[in-house]
Structures are given as C-alpha cells and as structure tokens.
Design a protein around this motif. Sequence first.
Motif, short mmCIF file in Angstrom:
data_model
loop_
_atom_site.label_atom_id
_atom_site.label_comp_id
_atom_site.label_asym_id
_atom_site.label_seq_id
_atom_site.Cartn_x
_atom_site.Cartn_y
_atom_site.Cartn_z
N LYS A 176 31.16 11.06 -54.92
CA LYS A 176 30.93 12.46 -55.28
C LYS A 176 29.64 12.70 -56.05
O LYS A 176 29.27 13.83 -56.30
CB LYS A 176 32.11 12.98 -56.12
N SER A 177 28.98 11.63 -56.44
CA SER A 177 27.78 11.80 -57.26
C SER A 177 26.53 11.35 -56.55
O SER A 177 25.55 12.08 -56.46
CB SER A 177 27.93 11.04 -58.59
N PHE A 178 26.55 10.13 -56.00
CA PHE A 178 25.35 9.61 -55.35
C PHE A 178 25.00 10.45 -54.12
O PHE A 178 25.83 10.71 -53.27
CB PHE A 178 25.56 8.15 -54.93
N GLY A 179 23.76 10.87 -54.05
CA GLY A 179 23.30 11.63 -52.89
C GLY A 179 23.72 13.08 -52.87
O GLY A 179 23.64 13.74 -51.84
N LEU A 180 24.15 13.61 -54.03
CA LEU A 180 24.58 15.00 -54.08
C LEU A 180 23.44 15.93 -53.69
O LEU A 180 23.64 16.90 -52.96
CB LEU A 180 25.11 15.34 -55.47
N GLY A 181 22.24 15.64 -54.19
CA GLY A 181 21.08 16.46 -53.84
C GLY A 181 20.79 16.44 -52.36
O GLY A 181 20.41 17.45 -51.76
N ILE A 182 20.97 15.26 -51.74
CA ILE A 182 20.73 15.13 -50.30
C ILE A 182 21.75 15.96 -49.52
O ILE A 182 21.41 16.66 -48.56
CB ILE A 182 20.80 13.65 -49.87
N ARG A 183 22.99 15.90 -49.95
CA ARG A 183 24.03 16.68 -49.27
C ARG A 183 23.77 18.18 -49.43
O ARG A 183 24.00 18.97 -48.51
CB ARG A 183 25.41 16.31 -49.81
N ASN A 184 23.29 18.58 -50.60
CA ASN A 184 22.96 19.99 -50.81
C ASN A 184 21.85 20.44 -49.87
O ASN A 184 21.90 21.54 -49.30
CB ASN A 184 22.55 20.23 -52.27
N MET A 185 20.84 19.60 -49.71
CA MET A 185 19.75 19.93 -48.80
C MET A 185 20.27 20.03 -47.37
O MET A 185 19.86 20.92 -46.60
CB MET A 185 18.63 18.89 -48.91
N HIS A 186 21.17 19.11 -47.00
CA HIS A 186 21.75 19.12 -45.66
C HIS A 186 22.54 20.40 -45.42
O HIS A 186 22.43 21.02 -44.36
CB HIS A 186 22.65 17.90 -45.50
#
Length: 271
Positions: A222-232
């Motif tokens: 739930k934490s790692f790559g949160l910014g990437i998921r938001n961009m996606h």
Amino acid sequence: MDSEIAQLLIYFTIAILLLGIFLIVFVIIYRLRMNNYLKEKEQTKLLYEQTLLQTQLEIQEQTLKNISQEIHDNVGQVLTLAKLNLATTAVNDSGAMEKIKTSQQLIGKAIQDLRDLSRSLNTDYVEEMGLLRSIEYELELLKKTGSIQTTFTIAGAIEKLDKHKELILFRIVQEAIHNVIRHADAGKINATIVFNNHTMEICIEDNGKGFDMKPLTTPGNKSFGLGIRNMHERATVIGALFSMNSEPGAGTKLYLEVPLNETIDEEGRKN
C-alpha cells in the motif's frame, strides 16, 4: 366477384394492422433504446465528472505536498543561510559588506524561487502556457539549479488537447520530474514528445540509480509505488496509456501514449 373483393379487403386490412403493429413496436423499441442511450450517456458524463473531480483533488493534495517539500528543501534552506550570514555579521567586521551582499543575493534567489514555484503550480498559468511550454518551463527551472542537465525534444505536427487533458498530463510529468529529483540521484533528464497521426507520445527518461519494480505487484503493498499508481490512475482518466520501466543501476523511463483522435469535452461527450 364480391367474395374476391371481400378477401382482398380482409388481406389489406390485415396488412394495415400488421404494419401498424410493426410501427408501434418499432417506436417502442426505438424509445426504449433512446432512453437507455440517454441514461448511459448521463451515467458516463457523471462518472467522468466524478473521476475528473477526484483526480483534481488528488492532484491538489499532491501539489500541496510538493509546495511543502519545495519550500523546505530550497527556499527554506536559502533563507536559513541568509539569516545565519546576517547573524554572524558584526558591525566592525571587515567582511561585513561582503556578507550583506551575499545575503542579498540569497534572499533574491529565495524570492525568485517562490515566484517560479507559484507560476509552476498555478493552474491558470499552466492552461495559458499550454502543455508543451509548461513542461519546457519546468525543465528550464530544474536546469537553472545546475544539479541536473535536461533536454526537451518535440517531433511531429503539434496538436493541442483540451485543457483538462493537458493539465492532468502536465501534473503527471511534473510528478515524474519531482520523483527524479527526490529519489533518482540522476544527472540528466531527457523529455521527448512525439506527435503521430493519432497519438501523442510522452517519454521522461533519467540516468539515475533506478529501482526494483517487483514490490509494485506484491499483494497488500500500500505504500511502495503509491505515486506511480496515482500517475497511472490519472492517465487512465483521460484515456492515456501509462507505463514505467526501471532497474537498479539502469535509470527509469516513463511512457505515456495519449489518443489524439478522441477527446472528451466538458459534458462528457467523446469527439
């Protein structure tokens, strides 16, 4: 003869009735389909507006975090240094004038940094400049710091998208650039935009340390790559394809493919 005429009248009456029934059924089916179409259209419009609003709120939240980080990392440090410089300046100090001059330069830099930050985050200004100029301006600001070299290349016949798409695309690119600054330890960022017949391709690539993307697919993460998921998710809202490739020691590459032949207007209609 009379019986033949009677039969013809019966056949004609039956034909008229069948035609009338057919027309009634056709009208009913047409109205049902039209009602379903209008409902689906309204639902699509509502879903688009809700998703767009949610995305804008997420962007605003992320923007506030970026403001906080920028003020803390850049403006705050510059002003702290200027304050320290002035605090250690004595009236009879032979180097007092030099310290005051340096402090003036530092304060001037802080003021300019605040102006640049305000301009970069102002939605109206981004819409006024357009997507390409906004990205170019963001890279110019980064290049002025001297910490990272930047290049920006545009190819193909330039086409302008609607303002919602351009703003969301800019925030995605802006987030990618900020991620490079904060995490990549990169010395160079290459930004490329290519306009083809039906798509616009955006590529942001750095020569930083890269990272292992496997944790992104780990269940319960739930934490790692949160910014990437938001961009996606933001890219999905505007119908763009989003991908990112990275490996430790090999830098990171972000890729966006945006359709040009289909846009969504403010009423949720596809053109």
